[in-house]
Scaffold this active site. Sequence first.
Site, PDB file in Angstrom:
ATOM      1  N   GLU A 208       0.649  -1.333   0.077  1.00 23.50           N
ATOM      2  CA  GLU A 208       0.039   0.164  -0.404  1.00 23.50           C
ATOM      3  C   GLU A 208       0.928   1.322  -0.222  1.00 23.50           C
ATOM      4  O   GLU A 208      -0.023   2.017  -0.582  1.00 23.50           O
ATOM      5  CB  GLU A 208      -0.712  -0.224   0.855  1.00 23.50           C
ATOM      6  CG  GLU A 208      -1.715  -1.096   1.233  1.00 23.50           C
ATOM      7  CD  GLU A 208      -2.734  -1.158  -0.089  1.00 23.50           C
ATOM      8  OE1 GLU A 208      -3.157  -0.012  -0.842  1.00 23.50           O
ATOM      9  OE2 GLU A 208      -3.353  -2.439  -0.532  1.00 23.50           O
ATOM     10  N   HIS A 217      -0.406  -1.269  -9.676  1.00 21.85           N
ATOM     11  CA  HIS A 217      -0.137  -3.046  -9.761  1.00 21.85           C
ATOM     12  C   HIS A 217       0.832  -3.250 -10.703  1.00 21.85           C
ATOM     13  O   HIS A 217       0.492  -2.380 -12.142  1.00 21.85           O
ATOM     14  CB  HIS A 217      -1.828  -3.604  -9.845  1.00 21.85           C
ATOM     15  CG  HIS A 217      -2.648  -3.142  -8.517  1.00 21.85           C
ATOM     16  ND1 HIS A 217      -3.558  -3.060  -7.964  1.00 21.85           N
ATOM     17  CD2 HIS A 217      -2.343  -3.436  -7.350  1.00 21.85           C
ATOM     18  CE1 HIS A 217      -4.064  -3.051  -6.494  1.00 21.85           C
ATOM     19  NE2 HIS A 217      -3.134  -3.145  -6.450  1.00 21.85           N
ATOM     20  N   ASP A 231       1.892  -1.228 -16.606  1.00 20.97           N
ATOM     21  CA  ASP A 231       1.551  -0.139 -14.841  1.00 20.97           C
ATOM     22  C   ASP A 231       2.943   0.977 -15.117  1.00 20.97           C
ATOM     23  O   ASP A 231       3.262   1.746 -14.457  1.00 20.97           O
ATOM     24  CB  ASP A 231       2.444  -1.100 -13.670  1.00 20.97           C
ATOM     25  CG  ASP A 231       3.838  -1.103 -14.092  1.00 20.97           C
ATOM     26  OD1 ASP A 231       4.555  -0.957 -15.411  1.00 20.97           O
ATOM     27  OD2 ASP A 231       4.659  -1.867 -13.654  1.00 20.97           O
ATOM     28  N   THR A 236       9.183  -4.316 -15.198  1.00 17.66           N
ATOM     29  CA  THR A 236       8.002  -5.466 -15.311  1.00 17.66           C
ATOM     30  C   THR A 236       7.865  -5.493 -16.900  1.00 17.66           C
ATOM     31  O   THR A 236       6.374  -4.734 -17.258  1.00 17.66           O
ATOM     32  CB  THR A 236       7.308  -4.997 -14.893  1.00 17.66           C
ATOM     33  OG1 THR A 236       6.819  -3.715 -14.784  1.00 17.66           O
ATOM     34  CG2 THR A 236       7.551  -4.925 -12.880  1.00 17.66           C
ATOM     35  N   GLN A 239       1.375  -7.374 -17.976  1.00 18.00           N
ATOM     36  CA  GLN A 239       1.009  -9.019 -17.096  1.00 18.00           C
ATOM     37  C   GLN A 239      -0.570  -9.085 -16.653  1.00 18.00           C
ATOM     38  O   GLN A 239      -1.389  -7.666 -17.558  1.00 18.00           O
ATOM     39  CB  GLN A 239       1.753  -8.135 -15.764  1.00 18.00           C
ATOM     40  CG  GLN A 239       2.536  -8.333 -15.235  1.00 18.00           C
ATOM     41  CD  GLN A 239       3.704  -9.906 -15.800  1.00 18.00           C
ATOM     42  OE1 GLN A 239       3.349 -10.770 -15.389  1.00 18.00           O
ATOM     43  NE2 GLN A 239       5.127  -9.781 -16.001  1.00 18.00           N
TER      44      GLN A 239
END
Length: 240
Positions: A208, A217, A231, A236, A239
């Site tokens: 958080e 996320h 995101d 990353t 996803q």
Amino acid sequence: MLLSRTLFTAFILSAGGAPLTAQFRCAVTDDPSGIVRSEVPYRDLGVQKSGGIITIPIVFHVIWHTAMENVSDSALHAQLAVLNQDLSRTNPDAVNTPADLLPIAAATNFQFCLADTDPNGAPTNGITRHYTDTVLWMDTFFGNDNIFYYATGGVDAWDPLHYMNVWVFNRSYYAGTASSPSSHGGPHDGVALDYPQALGASRALTHEIGHCFGLKHVFGGTSGEVSCGDDLVADTPLQT
């Protein structure tokens, strides 16, 4: 949870130039418990930068109806230690970082300390406790608003420009919710945790706090696991 310098650079940049400030100096100590504590009296010094580390005072507001919900100081100390391990990449499961992410995985420059002075300048241990007649705080689609106000049985935030507020209580659905950088300084600024998530071993607070600093996320807000989301952080891949 992997926390990289790239991720935290991204969420600080997304905060729109509204950094957290502290009313007093905080410093990382050699306390064997791993707890980060603030050390000197109240003064308007801004966020301390010592050796590149930005240390932010945190206050836990425990709102309880049963003894079980009245989370102990020691459990909150353990939760803070877990948070600071995650942010410094000293968490034991850092060894499980996927090989593809090892070149960019790094400690952040953030740590949290228990506030030692309240908004009125009085000494504090960084934990407030409030009994409530509310047996279960009902979550809504927009989150639980009543918990953030004395007038509706909750607890008002300490000045969010000077403290990170964390409310700990018995909520009906969400394990935790967090404000976003766009609401920095508002009455809901901070983290609201279901009380079992504050019992030391949980990583919910780390998760958080990331949202408070602008992280999304990894699936980018998509739902139903039917499509890949972004995101907005390049380290990353997309996803579900």
